[in-house]
Scaffold this active site. Structure first.
Site, short mmCIF file in Angstrom:
data_model
loop_
_atom_site.label_atom_id
_atom_site.label_comp_id
_atom_site.label_asym_id
_atom_site.label_seq_id
_atom_site.Cartn_x
_atom_site.Cartn_y
_atom_site.Cartn_z
N ARG A 69 0.85 -1.29 -0.02
CA ARG A 69 -0.13 0.14 -0.03
C ARG A 69 0.96 1.40 -0.02
O ARG A 69 0.56 2.19 -0.65
CB ARG A 69 -0.90 -0.12 1.01
CG ARG A 69 -2.02 0.88 1.28
CD ARG A 69 -3.13 0.47 2.14
NE ARG A 69 -4.23 1.80 2.18
CZ ARG A 69 -4.39 2.40 3.02
NH1 ARG A 69 -3.63 2.44 4.14
NH2 ARG A 69 -5.37 3.33 2.98
N HIS A 73 0.57 3.98 -2.75
CA HIS A 73 0.45 5.48 -2.48
C HIS A 73 1.43 6.56 -2.83
O HIS A 73 1.25 7.49 -3.10
CB HIS A 73 -0.04 5.39 -1.02
CG HIS A 73 -1.29 4.96 -0.76
ND1 HIS A 73 -2.31 5.60 0.21
CD2 HIS A 73 -2.20 3.74 -1.29
CE1 HIS A 73 -3.50 4.98 0.03
NE2 HIS A 73 -3.27 3.73 -0.71
N ASP A 74 2.57 5.94 -2.62
CA ASP A 74 3.84 7.14 -3.03
C ASP A 74 4.02 7.15 -4.49
O ASP A 74 4.21 8.43 -5.03
CB ASP A 74 5.09 6.11 -2.67
CG ASP A 74 6.37 7.17 -2.65
OD1 ASP A 74 6.15 8.34 -2.45
OD2 ASP A 74 7.32 6.85 -3.35
N ASP A 93 8.98 8.64 -5.45
CA ASP A 93 9.88 9.42 -5.23
C ASP A 93 10.07 9.47 -3.60
O ASP A 93 10.77 10.38 -3.11
CB ASP A 93 10.04 10.93 -5.75
CG ASP A 93 8.98 11.73 -5.28
OD1 ASP A 93 8.00 11.27 -4.70
OD2 ASP A 93 8.86 13.01 -5.49
N SER A 95 8.09 10.78 -1.42
CA SER A 95 7.46 12.04 -1.08
C SER A 95 6.39 11.51 0.07
O SER A 95 6.05 12.13 1.09
CB SER A 95 6.65 12.60 -1.93
OG SER A 95 5.88 12.07 -2.79
N ASN A 110 -3.98 8.56 2.96
CA ASN A 110 -2.86 8.23 3.48
C ASN A 110 -2.71 8.01 5.14
O ASN A 110 -1.79 7.83 5.61
CB ASN A 110 -1.60 9.16 2.99
CG ASN A 110 -1.54 8.83 1.72
OD1 ASN A 110 -1.72 7.74 1.05
ND2 ASN A 110 -0.72 9.93 1.02
N PRO A 176 -6.86 6.71 -6.76
CA PRO A 176 -8.52 6.19 -7.33
C PRO A 176 -9.20 5.91 -6.01
O PRO A 176 -8.92 5.29 -5.19
CB PRO A 176 -7.93 4.89 -8.08
CG PRO A 176 -6.50 4.96 -8.55
CD PRO A 176 -6.13 5.81 -7.18
N HIS A 206 -4.75 -6.37 -3.06
CA HIS A 206 -5.73 -6.70 -2.21
C HIS A 206 -5.93 -8.21 -1.59
O HIS A 206 -6.72 -8.42 -0.77
CB HIS A 206 -7.19 -6.33 -2.56
CG HIS A 206 -7.24 -4.86 -2.89
ND1 HIS A 206 -8.43 -4.23 -3.60
CD2 HIS A 206 -6.53 -3.71 -2.59
CE1 HIS A 206 -8.21 -2.90 -3.50
NE2 HIS A 206 -7.13 -2.62 -3.10
N SER A 263 -5.86 -17.91 3.17
CA SER A 263 -4.98 -17.13 2.42
C SER A 263 -4.85 -15.79 2.41
O SER A 263 -4.27 -15.05 1.55
CB SER A 263 -4.89 -17.69 0.99
OG SER A 263 -6.07 -17.14 0.24
#
Length: 343
Positions: A69, A73-74, A93, A95, A110, A176, A206, A263
């Site tokens: 994740r 997200h980065d 990068d 961030s 986030n 998204p 996921h 699983s």
């Protein structure tokens, strides 16, 4: 020509150059396998990072989901800046690691990202042996790969040579929505140079993730304001989720995105088999298995044996989105703060 017309021409040219830059991963020097060989002659950087991740995994086997994740997200950030008529897009990068009152960490999507301490520990370990050489952006990619392998996924060879960004703003986060349509999701991934197949595989992250009841209550009780549940959800799953997620609960419980209890913490193709059975949790999960734009890919993954290989390939491609290389960016001393300018 009016000033407004000039501005439009400059913007159009910038878009053209930005597209070319985007296709070249945003830097003049391409990423490469084994970038740190020779730069850290007494150290195997990837082995050091891998050792840190393995130690953390022994204490917390949920870190594959956390780091997958974090990397996603980065990379999904919209950041535009002009540099000699170039409109520069920046993505993977590191961030997301920067602290600050309005940094990417503070954006709503986030707030639940975790795993920062793992990256800090890996950075500290490599700095001890190879100071000033290894970027935090590369550490995210290496650590995620190691966590995926420990979580039962395949081992993939990462490319390195990224540099760290110096800007992190919450307003630039461009993730998204979990309720996005498949067609809009394809467009969102296309903006990052990723195709529809990449999207389906990357959402396979996921397979080890969770969500919270607040994100799926509409599917359980009032789908699209109908006053009824989402008709595409398997009835037995609906009953189980309604028990776990009452309408007026005071606690926002968590739900596994892979509904196979054997699983749900393993990086495999079980997630696809479940959504093919109408047991998707998020709206986008279920839509992947139903929409003609993606259902054939879902079916192939669910019934195939090469998920690990192709998931790794998609992760490599994700890790190349709008990276900084060469003389761009910096190598941070601390992953949580940009370097102080020298006096």
């Amino acid at each position: 020509m009016s000033s407004s017309s000039v501005a439009l021409v400059v913007f159009a040219l910038a878009l053209v150059f930005a597209t070319l830059s985007h296709q070249c991963h945003g830097g003049e020097v391409p990423l490469q396998v084994g970038y740190y060989r020779g730069k850290c002659p007494l150290a195997d950087v990837e082995a050091i990072v891998g050792g840190v991740v393995k130690a953390w995994y022994k204490r917390d086997p949920t870190i594959p989901a956390a780091l997958l994740r974090m990397q996603f997200h980065d990379c999904f950030v919209n950041l535009f800046s002009f540099n000699f008529f170039f409109l520069v897009f920046k993505g993977c990068d590191a961030s997301i690691l920067l602290d600050g009152s309005s940094s990417e960490k503070t954006s709503v999507p986030n707030l639940s990202v975790r795993g920062y301490e793992i990256i800090d520990a890996a950075k500290s370990a490599v700095e001890t042996i190879c100071p000033g050489e290894v970027s935090c952006a590369d550490i995210i990619v290496m650590a995620t790969r190691d966590a995926v392998a420990l979580g039962g996924g395949g081992w993939y060879i990462v490319q390195t040579g990224r540099r760290d960004g110096t800007v992190s703003l919450a307003k630039n986060v461009d993730l998204p929505s979990p309720s996005i349509s498949v067609s809009d999701s394809i467009k969102a991934f296309a903006k990052k140079g990723l195709d529809a197949t990449d999207m389906v595989y990357l959402l396979g992250g996921h397979t080890v993730g969770i969500t919270h009841c607040s994100f799926i209550l509409d599917r359980l009780y009032n789908f699209q304001n109908t006053g009824k549940p989402d008709p595409t959800m398997d009835s037995s799953l609906l009953a189980a989720l309604r028990q776990r997620c009452p309408q007026n609960a005071s606690v926002d419980s968590s739900v596994n995105l892979d509904q196979n209890p054997l699983s749900s913490m393993t990086v495999d193709n079980s997630y696809y088999r479940k959504i093919a059975m109408n047991k998707g949790i998020l709206k986008i999960d279920q839509e992947l298995a139903l929409d003609p734009l993606s259902n054939s890919t879902v079916s192939a993954i669910a019934n195939g044996f090469d998920f690990s290989t192709k998931f790794g390939q998609a992760m490599i491609k994700l890790g190349g989105v709008d990276v900084l290389t060469g003389k761009q960016g910096e190598i941070r001393s601390s992953c949580r703060a940009i370097n102080k300018p020298s006096k």
